[in-house]
Design an enzyme around this catalytic site. Structure first.
Site, mmCIF file in Angstrom:
data_model
loop_
_atom_site.group_PDB
_atom_site.id
_atom_site.type_symbol
_atom_site.label_atom_id
_atom_site.label_comp_id
_atom_site.label_asym_id
_atom_site.label_seq_id
_atom_site.Cartn_x
_atom_site.Cartn_y
_atom_site.Cartn_z
ATOM 1 N N TYR A 106 20.861 54.274 0.239
ATOM 2 C CA TYR A 106 20.088 55.404 0.761
ATOM 3 C C TYR A 106 18.698 55.402 0.143
ATOM 4 O O TYR A 106 18.530 55.117 -1.044
ATOM 5 C CB TYR A 106 20.797 56.714 0.417
ATOM 6 C CG TYR A 106 19.910 57.942 0.556
ATOM 7 C CD1 TYR A 106 19.601 58.462 1.811
ATOM 8 C CD2 TYR A 106 19.390 58.580 -0.566
ATOM 9 C CE1 TYR A 106 18.783 59.573 1.947
ATOM 10 C CE2 TYR A 106 18.571 59.696 -0.440
ATOM 11 C CZ TYR A 106 18.271 60.190 0.815
ATOM 12 O OH TYR A 106 17.461 61.283 0.945
ATOM 13 N N HIS A 107 17.699 55.733 0.958
ATOM 14 C CA HIS A 107 16.346 55.976 0.473
ATOM 15 C C HIS A 107 15.929 57.367 0.941
ATOM 16 O O HIS A 107 16.229 57.760 2.076
ATOM 17 C CB HIS A 107 15.353 54.954 1.033
ATOM 18 C CG HIS A 107 15.644 53.544 0.649
ATOM 19 N ND1 HIS A 107 15.935 53.159 -0.633
ATOM 20 C CD2 HIS A 107 15.696 52.409 1.399
ATOM 21 C CE1 HIS A 107 16.145 51.860 -0.669
ATOM 22 N NE2 HIS A 107 16.006 51.380 0.552
ATOM 23 N N GLY A 175 18.175 45.233 -4.132
ATOM 24 C CA GLY A 175 18.505 44.287 -3.064
ATOM 25 C C GLY A 175 17.258 43.504 -2.719
ATOM 26 O O GLY A 175 16.235 44.097 -2.372
ATOM 27 N N ALA A 188 15.547 50.731 -5.561
ATOM 28 C CA ALA A 188 15.475 52.158 -5.271
ATOM 29 C C ALA A 188 15.934 52.905 -6.515
ATOM 30 O O ALA A 188 17.108 52.840 -6.895
ATOM 31 C CB ALA A 188 16.365 52.505 -4.080
ATOM 32 N N CYS A 204 26.422 51.067 -1.805
ATOM 33 C CA CYS A 204 26.536 49.657 -2.201
ATOM 34 C C CYS A 204 27.931 49.112 -1.957
ATOM 35 O O CYS A 204 28.310 48.054 -2.505
ATOM 36 C CB CYS A 204 26.140 49.468 -3.673
ATOM 37 S SG CYS A 204 24.469 50.036 -4.044
#
Length: 252
Positions: A106-107, A175, A188, A204
């Site tokens: 998630y970002h 990543g 992130a 993840c």
């Protein structure tokens, strides 16, 4: 054993803070920079063969935040996204399948998303070492705030150890993708991140009961100064990779 610092020739890196930017826009931006670095590398090889002077390689460290978005790496499983298309739209999330390694993450606002676009031929050609450097920059930043962190065996990213009241917690996901030793994507780092947004995915792809996610704000019980954290992180990158920053010629 002390962490090994980069000791090769000092490079110059252009730092860019894009602020809050749409994921696709940031992806397009970093992809363009990546293509430019690869093209310059190939030109330099031809110039070297011809006995001509080569161009100086460019490197970028990009920081930004994204509106809420989930991204799935090329080795990830779509089953780890717990929302269907309608659910994504209803909750205001976007979703992308991308070409980095790793699973789903998630970002969102309050998170430092970092995209180093480095030609590793100018630093070192070792993917494992590169990922360890990304982790170390975050770990050194956390240390400045009194937060103990570590590397969890078998996983990338930065973790906080379990306590009597909490399981092991991941505070930074990583990543990356490399092409011709030029890096793409990155990390992130949860600073003031809305952690409930992780509930719509299996972060993840990790389903272990003894692992969770966290943020600096949650650990320290206060909202963090994002600019201050970014500045510390930016400096640790320069120290680890042994480079200097050049003045930005691109308006973010």
């Amino acid at each position: 054993m002390p962490f090994e610092l980069q000791k090769e020739k000092i490079q110059e890196v252009q730092f860019l803070n894009l602020g809050l930017v749409d994921y696709q826009e940031a992806w397009d931006f970093q992809t363009l920079r990546h293509k430019e670095l690869v093209a310059r590398k190939l030109r330099n090889r031809e110039l070297t063969k011809a006995g001509a002077a080569t161009e100086k390689q460019e490197h970028f460290l990009i920081f930004c935040e994204h509106p809420p978005v989930y991204t799935l790496g090329k080795t990830g499983s779509l089953d780890h996204l717990l929302l269907d298309e309608e659910g994504l739209t209803e909750k205001g999330f976007t979703f992308y399948k991308i070409n980095r390694g790793g699973d789903i993450t998630y970002h969102g606002p309050g998170q430092i998303v970092g995209y180093p676009i480095f030609d590793l031929d100018c630093f070192f050609t070792d993917v494992h070492k590169y990922v360890r450097y990304l982790e170390e920059a975050v770990m050194l930043t956390l240390k400045e705030y009194g937060i103990e962190s570590y590397r969890e065996k078998g996983y990338t990213g930065v973790w906080l150890p379990a306590t009597a009241n909490a399981p092991k917690r991941k505070i930074c996901a990583i990543g990356v993708h490399l092409s011709r030793w030029v890096t793409l994507h990155g990390f992130a780092f949860n600073v003031n991140t809305m952690l409930d947004h992780f509930e719509n995915i299996i972060p993840c792809g990790i389903q272990d009961d003894d692992k969770s996610v966290t943020s600096m704000a949650k650990e320290l019980g206060k909202t963090m100064n994002m600019q201050e954290v970014q500045d510390k992180l930016k400096q640790h990158f320069a120290d680890l990779f042994n480079y200097t920053y050049k003045a930005s010629a691109i308006e973010a």
